[in-house]
Each structure stands twice: as C-alpha cells, then as structure tokens.
Scaffold this motif. Structure first.
Motif, PDB file in Angstrom:
ATOM      1  N   ASP A 125       0.832  -1.189   0.000  1.00 31.65           N
ATOM      2  CA  ASP A 125       0.000   0.000   0.000  1.00 31.65           C
ATOM      3  C   ASP A 125       0.876   1.252   0.000  1.00 31.65           C
ATOM      4  N   LEU A 126       0.614   2.122  -0.947  1.00 34.90           N
ATOM      5  CA  LEU A 126       1.429   3.323  -1.134  1.00 34.90           C
ATOM      6  C   LEU A 126       1.418   4.235   0.096  1.00 34.90           C
ATOM      7  N   GLU A 127       0.211   4.473   0.647  1.00 36.52           N
ATOM      8  CA  GLU A 127       0.108   5.378   1.809  1.00 36.52           C
ATOM      9  C   GLU A 127       0.879   4.826   2.995  1.00 36.52           C
ATOM     10  N   GLN A 128       0.827   3.518   3.157  1.00 37.28           N
ATOM     11  CA  GLN A 128       1.554   2.916   4.282  1.00 37.28           C
ATOM     12  C   GLN A 128       3.064   3.054   4.102  1.00 37.28           C
ATOM     13  N   ALA A 129       3.504   2.964   2.849  1.00 36.64           N
ATOM     14  CA  ALA A 129       4.934   3.126   2.566  1.00 36.64           C
ATOM     15  C   ALA A 129       5.359   4.570   2.865  1.00 36.64           C
ATOM     16  N   TYR A 130       4.526   5.544   2.458  1.00 40.58           N
ATOM     17  CA  TYR A 130       4.817   6.958   2.752  1.00 40.58           C
ATOM     18  C   TYR A 130       4.876   7.184   4.262  1.00 40.58           C
ATOM     19  N   GLN A 131       3.881   6.632   4.925  1.00 37.17           N
ATOM     20  CA  GLN A 131       3.761   6.784   6.380  1.00 37.17           C
ATOM     21  C   GLN A 131       5.020   6.270   7.083  1.00 37.17           C
ATOM     22  N   PHE A 132       5.463   5.110   6.611  1.00 38.44           N
ATOM     23  CA  PHE A 132       6.678   4.487   7.173  1.00 38.44           C
ATOM     24  C   PHE A 132       7.859   5.447   7.047  1.00 38.44           C
ATOM     25  N   LEU A 133       7.995   6.049   5.862  1.00 40.55           N
ATOM     26  CA  LEU A 133       9.122   6.971   5.638  1.00 40.55           C
ATOM     27  C   LEU A 133       9.045   8.177   6.576  1.00 40.55           C
ATOM     28  N   GLU A 134       7.813   8.692   6.787  1.00 39.80           N
ATOM     29  CA  GLU A 134       7.628   9.857   7.666  1.00 39.80           C
ATOM     30  C   GLU A 134       8.116   9.556   9.071  1.00 39.80           C
ATOM     31  N   GLU A 135       7.916   8.333   9.477  1.00 34.86           N
ATOM     32  CA  GLU A 135       8.247   7.968  10.856  1.00 34.86           C
ATOM     33  C   GLU A 135       9.727   7.646  11.041  1.00 34.86           C
ATOM     34  N   ARG A 136      10.441   7.529   9.921  1.00 32.61           N
ATOM     35  CA  ARG A 136      11.861   7.168  10.001  1.00 32.61           C
ATOM     36  C   ARG A 136      12.720   8.417   9.784  1.00 32.61           C
ATOM     37  N   ILE A 167       8.700   5.368  -4.893  1.00 31.64           N
ATOM     38  CA  ILE A 167       7.510   4.581  -4.511  1.00 31.64           C
ATOM     39  C   ILE A 167       6.344   4.945  -5.439  1.00 31.64           C
ATOM     40  N   LYS A 168       6.202   6.259  -5.685  1.00 29.85           N
ATOM     41  CA  LYS A 168       5.114   6.741  -6.540  1.00 29.85           C
ATOM     42  C   LYS A 168       5.263   6.170  -7.956  1.00 29.85           C
ATOM     43  N   LEU A 169       6.514   6.197  -8.427  1.00 30.28           N
ATOM     44  CA  LEU A 169       6.799   5.682  -9.772  1.00 30.28           C
ATOM     45  C   LEU A 169       6.363   4.214  -9.893  1.00 30.28           C
ATOM     46  N   MET A 170       6.652   3.441  -8.853  1.00 26.34           N
ATOM     47  CA  MET A 170       6.340   2.011  -8.916  1.00 26.34           C
ATOM     48  C   MET A 170       4.873   1.719  -8.625  1.00 26.34           C
ATOM     49  N   MET A 171       4.326   2.343  -7.556  1.00 26.35           N
ATOM     50  CA  MET A 171       3.000   1.926  -7.090  1.00 26.35           C
ATOM     51  C   MET A 171       1.857   2.713  -7.698  1.00 26.35           C
ATOM     52  N   ARG A 172       2.098   3.997  -8.055  1.00 28.95           N
ATOM     53  CA  ARG A 172       0.995   4.763  -8.641  1.00 28.95           C
ATOM     54  C   ARG A 172       1.115   4.796 -10.166  1.00 28.95           C
ATOM     55  N   LYS A 173       2.310   5.169 -10.672  1.00 27.23           N
ATOM     56  CA  LYS A 173       2.459   5.240 -12.139  1.00 27.23           C
ATOM     57  C   LYS A 173       2.643   3.862 -12.731  1.00 27.23           C
ATOM     58  N   ARG A 174       2.894   2.896 -11.930  1.00 25.37           N
ATOM     59  CA  ARG A 174       3.064   1.487 -12.316  1.00 25.37           C
ATOM     60  C   ARG A 174       4.059   1.347 -13.477  1.00 25.37           C
ATOM     61  N   GLU A 175       5.193   2.031 -13.282  1.00 25.93           N
ATOM     62  CA  GLU A 175       6.277   2.023 -14.283  1.00 25.93           C
ATOM     63  C   GLU A 175       6.718   0.594 -14.629  1.00 25.93           C
ATOM     64  N   PHE A 176       6.714  -0.283 -13.661  1.00 27.22           N
ATOM     65  CA  PHE A 176       7.154  -1.668 -13.915  1.00 27.22           C
ATOM     66  C   PHE A 176       5.976  -2.640 -13.915  1.00 27.22           C
ATOM     67  N   GLY A 177       4.772  -2.126 -14.127  1.00 25.64           N
ATOM     68  CA  GLY A 177       3.585  -2.973 -14.162  1.00 25.64           C
ATOM     69  C   GLY A 177       3.377  -3.672 -12.833  1.00 25.64           C
ATOM     70  N   ALA A 178       2.922  -4.919 -12.902  1.00 23.70           N
ATOM     71  CA  ALA A 178       2.600  -5.676 -11.689  1.00 23.70           C
ATOM     72  C   ALA A 178       3.826  -5.905 -10.805  1.00 23.70           C
ATOM     73  N   ALA A 179       5.026  -5.854 -11.418  1.00 24.49           N
ATOM     74  CA  ALA A 179       6.254  -6.075 -10.645  1.00 24.49           C
ATOM     75  C   ALA A 179       6.387  -5.071  -9.511  1.00 24.49           C
ATOM     76  N   GLY A 180       5.767  -3.889  -9.657  1.00 24.71           N
ATOM     77  CA  GLY A 180       5.900  -2.845  -8.650  1.00 24.71           C
ATOM     78  C   GLY A 180       4.685  -2.707  -7.744  1.00 24.71           C
ATOM     79  N   ASP A 181       3.753  -3.633  -7.813  1.00 24.77           N
ATOM     80  CA  ASP A 181       2.581  -3.558  -6.936  1.00 24.77           C
ATOM     81  C   ASP A 181       2.956  -3.860  -5.486  1.00 24.77           C
ATOM     82  N   ARG A 182       4.033  -4.605  -5.328  1.00 27.31           N
ATOM     83  CA  ARG A 182       4.578  -4.816  -3.981  1.00 27.31           C
ATOM     84  C   ARG A 182       5.999  -4.256  -4.015  1.00 27.31           C
ATOM     85  N   ILE A 183       6.382  -3.578  -2.983  1.00 24.73           N
ATOM     86  CA  ILE A 183       7.733  -3.008  -2.972  1.00 24.73           C
ATOM     87  C   ILE A 183       8.459  -3.329  -1.668  1.00 24.73           C
TER      88      ILE A 183
END
Ligand code: AMP
Ligand code: GLY
Length: 450
Positions: A125-136, A167-183
């Motif tokens: 989940d993109l938001e969870q990944a962002y959230q994680f970064l904020e906390e680190r 993260i945005k490139l992979m999960m929202r723009k789906r630059e790598f297709g399904a390969a980037g749905d999980r990061i």
C-alpha cells in the motif's frame, strides 16, 4: 550429446562457446541466439520466453541437456515444463526461481537462513509506505519493485523525498507494471560489490571464481545503472577468507533453507554481495549466470562445462571431482550502442570483428547483434563483450582494449576503466586458493532461526 542453450545475450554466447568445447558434445543449439552464436553453434528461431516452443524444439532435436541463460523463462517455469516432458535441464524450478523473481520472497529466505542482508520492509500500500518513511529518519533508502523489472526495478534514493518519488513511480504510475505492486524499502548499504556464483544441485554446491561487474554506465562508476559495462575475474576483493565466509554463512544456509522450505534449489545461485564495514551482506540473489560476468569467468574455466552442468542437472554434483581454472586474469569490456542505457537504434553495421578475432587470448562474445545479409549489425544496447586473458589484470585489460580498438560502428562506446577497481582491492593470486571441490550441504547443518 546435444545441448540447447536458451537466450540471446553475451552470457549465452559464452555458454554455447564453452559447451561446444566439450569432447562429449556433438552439437550445440541456441534459441534464439545472436550473430555470434550463429558463427559458433546453430541458432534456432524460438524465443526464450516461448516455453511450449522450446519444449517442442528440445524433443524434436532429441536434446540431451538444456541450459537456461536468462531469468525470465526460469521465473515463468521453463524448467518445470522441461522436467514434465522428461527432458534434462539445468536451472531452478519456478518455485526456486522466486529467489530472483520476488525480492520479498528472497528477503524472507535470507531472514529464515539467518544470512546477513540489508534491513528491509515490504509494502503493498502506497500510503503505508509513505507513512513508514515519515516515521523514520531522513536518510538514504533503496526502493525495490518486488518482481522482475529487467534490472531497472531498484532505485537508490539519497533521502526520504527521493524515496517517495520512487515509490510513486512504482505503485501509482506502475512504471514496472505488476512487478511494482509490492515493494521493498531497504536500508542503503555502502561498500564494494562482488558477484559470487555457485553451481548448485539442490544439496551440493561448487563455487565459481568470483568476478566483479561495473554497473554504472560511465568511467569512475558515474552515470546511470546498466546491465553491466564490463567485468573481470578473479575479483581482487574476494580474498580466500571472504570466500570461506560467503560459502559458510551465505551460500550453504541459503541452499539448506530453500530445501527446508520445499523449493530445493538447483542451478546457478548468484549472490550479489556488498562488502560492508560489518562484513559481507547479500544485496540480492539471481538464479542464473551474470551478464557480463559469465564471459570472463568461462574464459578461465578449464574443466568441461558440459560435464559439470549435466551432473548438476542430474543431482550428481557430489560425484564431481574438481573444477580447474586458468590461473590468468580475464577482463571483459562491453561495447554499447549510442544512447544505452536509454534509447538506442539498432541496425548499425559492425566492422573489424575479424581483426579482433585474430588477436591472441581474445574472444569477442556477441550480446546484441544480428545478421543482415553479409553484415553483422547491432541489435541491442549492450552489443559485444570483448574478452581477453592476460598474465595479470593490467595485461588482460591491455589485450581487451587492443581488441576493442579493432571494432567500430556508428556510435559505439565503452567504459575505459574496466578492471581498474582491481587495483583498489587486495591484489591476490588465485588458481587453487578457492574450494574447487563440491561442498555438500548436510541435513543437520541448520542455521534456520525460525
Ligand atoms: P539489480 O542487479 O538491477 O537488481 O541492481 C541492484 C543494484 O542496486 C546492486 O547491484 C546495488 O548496486 C544496488 N543495491 C541494491 N540493494 C542495495 C542496498 N540495500 N544498498 C545499496 N545498494 C543496493
Ligand atoms: N551483471 C549483473 C547481472 O547479471 O545481473
């Protein structure tokens, strides 16, 4: 014996060339191959991802051993299809190829095997990944697409902001297709990188001589990441002590854990290792030979590659006596097309290949080439792997670049400093210092921390 090599790059040219040297081998086929494999062996026009087509070909040609070069067909299950058809094949099954096909699976195995690696956190989940970064803390991170992304799915980020963009490139723009749905978000490691490869048959491993790749496009490791601009072997950073540590703490526990998890690993286990101040750590696993590392490594292999791979494919690696290496150094320089690793144009006529081929201790492996009438033309970003053997690093480098000078096409370029890294490392001699005999991964040898 008849051998089929699947793939079309420099690695496959080197494999086909070396396999053909075996006195036991009557013919080598390459599917689909390139202009270089067409010279040395027989090309067959079946794509490396056409699994039913490859099985059909192997059956029709009565192939005795198939060697799979690239990762994509392995991850798609080519080995399972060959085995189901009763064919002998060297490479990991679809389940075992997940070690490269899913970076999250790989991390999980590394953790279970207690193998040193970068700390990492998985997200769907993109938001969870962002959230994680904020906390680190705001520090360098590495963001990785979970699946295969043709070597482009790893982004080194200097800070939190860059990590967010990746993260945005992979999960929202789906630059790598399904390969980037999980990061994965990983801590960023620093140090020299070495590639340590081993032949594995599920329970026995034979390490190959270590090599060092040059991943950045330009001299002094500057510019964008590439598939690899050149390699040399033996890697001077890989001392005997390091090799012993890598075998004991990395390769053996990994092979053992794969077996315990029900996905026994057979094939090439390629550990990308970072030599950190806290010791060697695994950056990633690949489940096939490296490209361009294979080219210099096979130049130095004196043993019969067919015998080794055939034994491995049949689970008989333990019986194998010993691998013999040329004690000289090999350097391979990649000649690339203008624009690589970005956009480039195919179809440029390559000249000077004959002159280069006449030089002693030189072999020009083709990567992205094709035949057009009587000409050899470019057909990829990395076009050739000009490889030479020499008495030491300087001699091998000189010979490789001498051959490079013979070859030209419009826009051709290469790095000028391939193998210079060797001088920064501890200069070691080799030929006999690494374990050349099989190491058996014993049942009881368990470093799993579950
Ligand atoms: P690839 O082989 O395309 O997956 O690229 C992986 C490359 O990214 C490695 O060769 C390293 O240069 C770099 N890399 C991967 N993981 C890390 C990490 N945790 N820290 C620093 N660099 C990394
Ligand atoms: N040379 C890097 C790779 O084969 O992945």
């Amino acid at each position: 014996m008849k051998v089929l090599v699947i793939g079309q790059g420099g690695r496959e040219h080197a494999l086909a060339w070396k396999l053909k040297q075996s006195p036991k081998v009557t013919e080598v086929l390459c599917a689909p191959g390139n202009a270089g494999t067409a010279d040395d062996v027989r090309n067959v026009a079946v794509a490396s991802t056409d699994i039913p087509g490859l099985v059909k070909l192997a059956k029709a040609e009565k192939v005795d051993l198939t060697v799979v070069g690239p990762e994509a067909p392995l991850v798609e299950g080519v080995v399972d299809a060959f085995k189901a058809a009763g064919l002998t094949v060297f490479g990991p099954t679809k389940a075992a190829a997940q070690l490269e096909g899913s970076k999250i699976f790989c991390k999980d195995i590394l953790r279970k095997a207690n193998v040193p690696t970068a700390e990492a956190w998985a997200f769907t989940d993109l938001e969870q990944a962002y959230q994680f970064l904020e906390e680190r803390e705001d520090s360098p991170y590495v963001v990785k697409a979970d699946g295969l992304a043709a070597g482009k799915g790893v982004v080194i980020c200097a800070n939190r902001e860059e990590a967010r963009s990746a993260i945005k490139l992979m999960m929202r723009k789906r630059e790598f297709g399904a390969a980037g749905d999980r990061i994965l978000i990983e801590e960023c490691l620093v140090g020299e990188e070495v590639s340590i490869l081993a032949i594995v048959d599920g329970r026995t491993i034979i390490p190959l001589e270590p090599a060092q790749d040059h991943k950045r496009a330009y001299d002094n490791d500057e510019g964008p990441n590439t598939g690899g601009m050149g390699a040399y072997t033996p890697a001077s950073f890989a001392t005997p002590d390091l090799m012993a540590t890598v075998i004991e703490k990395i390769l053996i526990p990994t092979v053992h854990t794969m077996k315990k998890q029900g996905c026994e690993f057979s094939g090439i286990l390629y550990a990308g290792i970072m030599l950190t101040s806290a010791g060697p750590k695994v950056l990633e696993y690949n489940v096939r030979m490296g490209d361009p590392e294979t080219q210099p490594v096979l130049m130095r292999l004196k043993s019969d590659l067919f015998e080794i791979l055939y034994a491995a494919a049949q689970g008989r690696l333990k019986e194998f006596e010993e691998i013999e290496w040329d004690s000289r150094t090999a350097v391979s320089v990649v000649m690339a097309a203008e624009g690589y690793p970005y956009k480039y144009t195919n179809g440029k006529v390559i000249r000077g290949l004959d002159a280069a081929a006449k030089l002693p201790d030189v072999k020009v492996f083709h990567a992205g080439t094709d035949r057009l009438g009587n000409d050899v033309v470019t057909n990829g970003g990395r076009v050739l792997g000009v490889t030479a053997l020499g008495d030491d690093v300087a001699d091998a480098k000189r010979k490789a670049y001498e051959a490079v000078k013979c070859i030209r096409w419009e826009g051709a370029w290469c790095r000028k400093d391939i193998s210079d890294k060797a001088r920064m490392g501890e200069t070691v001699r080799h030929g006999g210092m690494f374990p050349k005999k099989p190491t058996v991964v014993e049942e009881g040898e368990d470093s799993v921390t579950e």
